[in-house]
Scaffold this active site. Structure first.
Site, PDB file in Angstrom:
ATOM      1  N   TYR A  85      17.716 -13.742  38.503  1.00 22.10           N
ATOM      2  CA  TYR A  85      16.376 -14.192  38.120  1.00 22.10           C
ATOM      3  C   TYR A  85      16.475 -15.172  36.948  1.00 22.10           C
ATOM      4  O   TYR A  85      15.792 -16.195  36.913  1.00 22.10           O
ATOM      5  CB  TYR A  85      15.495 -12.999  37.729  1.00 22.10           C
ATOM      6  CG  TYR A  85      15.228 -12.048  38.873  1.00 22.10           C
ATOM      7  CD1 TYR A  85      14.212 -12.292  39.802  1.00 22.10           C
ATOM      8  CD2 TYR A  85      15.973 -10.884  39.031  1.00 22.10           C
ATOM      9  CE1 TYR A  85      13.953 -11.418  40.855  1.00 22.10           C
ATOM     10  CE2 TYR A  85      15.724 -10.000  40.080  1.00 22.10           C
ATOM     11  CZ  TYR A  85      14.718 -10.276  40.979  1.00 22.10           C
ATOM     12  OH  TYR A  85      14.472  -9.408  42.013  1.00 22.10           O
ATOM     13  N   ASN A 106       6.137 -14.058  47.146  1.00 21.77           N
ATOM     14  CA  ASN A 106       6.674 -14.986  48.144  1.00 21.77           C
ATOM     15  C   ASN A 106       6.064 -14.718  49.525  1.00 21.77           C
ATOM     16  O   ASN A 106       6.300 -13.676  50.114  1.00 21.77           O
ATOM     17  CB  ASN A 106       8.199 -14.831  48.197  1.00 21.77           C
ATOM     18  CG  ASN A 106       8.859 -15.754  49.205  1.00 21.77           C
ATOM     19  OD1 ASN A 106       8.220 -16.614  49.798  1.00 21.77           O
ATOM     20  ND2 ASN A 106      10.146 -15.552  49.394  1.00 21.77           N
ATOM     21  N   CYS A 114      14.281 -14.980  49.043  1.00 26.94           N
ATOM     22  CA  CYS A 114      14.153 -14.229  47.798  1.00 26.94           C
ATOM     23  C   CYS A 114      15.126 -13.052  47.731  1.00 26.94           C
ATOM     24  O   CYS A 114      15.424 -12.569  46.638  1.00 26.94           O
ATOM     25  CB  CYS A 114      12.718 -13.777  47.573  1.00 26.94           C
ATOM     26  SG  CYS A 114      11.996 -12.869  48.932  1.00 26.94           S
ATOM     27  N   HIS A 115      15.656 -12.622  48.880  1.00 29.33           N
ATOM     28  CA  HIS A 115      16.651 -11.548  48.859  1.00 29.33           C
ATOM     29  C   HIS A 115      17.938 -11.997  48.159  1.00 29.33           C
ATOM     30  O   HIS A 115      18.718 -11.170  47.722  1.00 29.33           O
ATOM     31  CB  HIS A 115      16.951 -11.051  50.284  1.00 29.33           C
ATOM     32  CG  HIS A 115      17.513 -12.097  51.188  1.00 29.33           C
ATOM     33  ND1 HIS A 115      16.718 -13.044  51.804  1.00 29.33           N
ATOM     34  CD2 HIS A 115      18.786 -12.356  51.569  1.00 29.33           C
ATOM     35  CE1 HIS A 115      17.490 -13.829  52.536  1.00 29.33           C
ATOM     36  NE2 HIS A 115      18.742 -13.443  52.402  1.00 29.33           N
ATOM     37  N   GLU A 140      24.468 -11.597  55.564  1.00 29.56           N
ATOM     38  CA  GLU A 140      24.892 -12.942  55.153  1.00 29.56           C
ATOM     39  C   GLU A 140      26.341 -12.959  54.691  1.00 29.56           C
ATOM     40  O   GLU A 140      27.012 -13.973  54.806  1.00 29.56           O
ATOM     41  CB  GLU A 140      23.973 -13.475  54.051  1.00 29.56           C
ATOM     42  CG  GLU A 140      22.604 -13.867  54.567  1.00 29.56           C
ATOM     43  CD  GLU A 140      21.792 -14.641  53.543  1.00 29.56           C
ATOM     44  OE1 GLU A 140      22.269 -14.898  52.422  1.00 29.56           O
ATOM     45  OE2 GLU A 140      20.648 -15.008  53.901  1.00 29.56           O
TER      46      GLU A 140
END
Length: 146
Positions: A85, A106, A114-115, A140
């Site tokens: 952040y 979001n 945002c993950h 991912e």
């Protein structure tokens, strides 16, 4: 082209998408499927295709508000990587708390990933479930979903 809505599965979740052409208006997560299928790029992304969402536009990144600037910075975080952040805040010229509030608001998760934004000392939050955030990050990273 009119507004369409559909979903696709991801583990125990269903990713619900509202879109018009290549413009994504909303993404949310639920436990039950929608009647129609989500657009093919979402299906490919959730199967592990890192480039699947590249051509999609999010309504959230339009304009010059602080949230739009944050969302554009988050879109720049590469697939399989994370940023804190605080790192996103430094790129945009705001505070980590404002970034956290933007992530919470979001409207198009996955398109604005945002993950990929994590706390300095841990994973941070994610709605509706931190376990879903972990599963997206694992997917991912090539570790599959848990």
């Amino acid at each position: 082209m009119g507004v369409q809505e559909g979903s696709c599965p991801f583990g125990l979740w269903h990713v619900h998408v509202v879109w018009s052409g290549d413009r994504v208006l909303q993404v949310r997560f639920g436990r039950s499927p929608a009647l129609a299928r989500a657009p093919a790029p979402f299906v490919r992304y959730l199967a592990g295709d890192p480039a699947a969402l590249v051509g999609l536009r999010s309504a959230a990144v339009e304009g010059d508000t602080v949230y739009a600037r944050i969302y554009r910075a988050v879109q720049a975080v590469p697939y399989g990587e994370t940023a804190t952040y605080g790192e996103v805040a430094a790129r945009v010229g705001t505070s980590a708390r404002v970034v956290g509030n933007a992530m919470r608001a979001n409207p198009t998760p996955l398109v604005v990933p945002c993950h990929r934004v994590v706390a300095k000392g841990g994973i941070g939050g994610f709605s509706p479930s931190v376990d879903l955030k972990r599963a997206l990050l694992a997917m991912e990273a090539g570790r599959g979903i848990s």
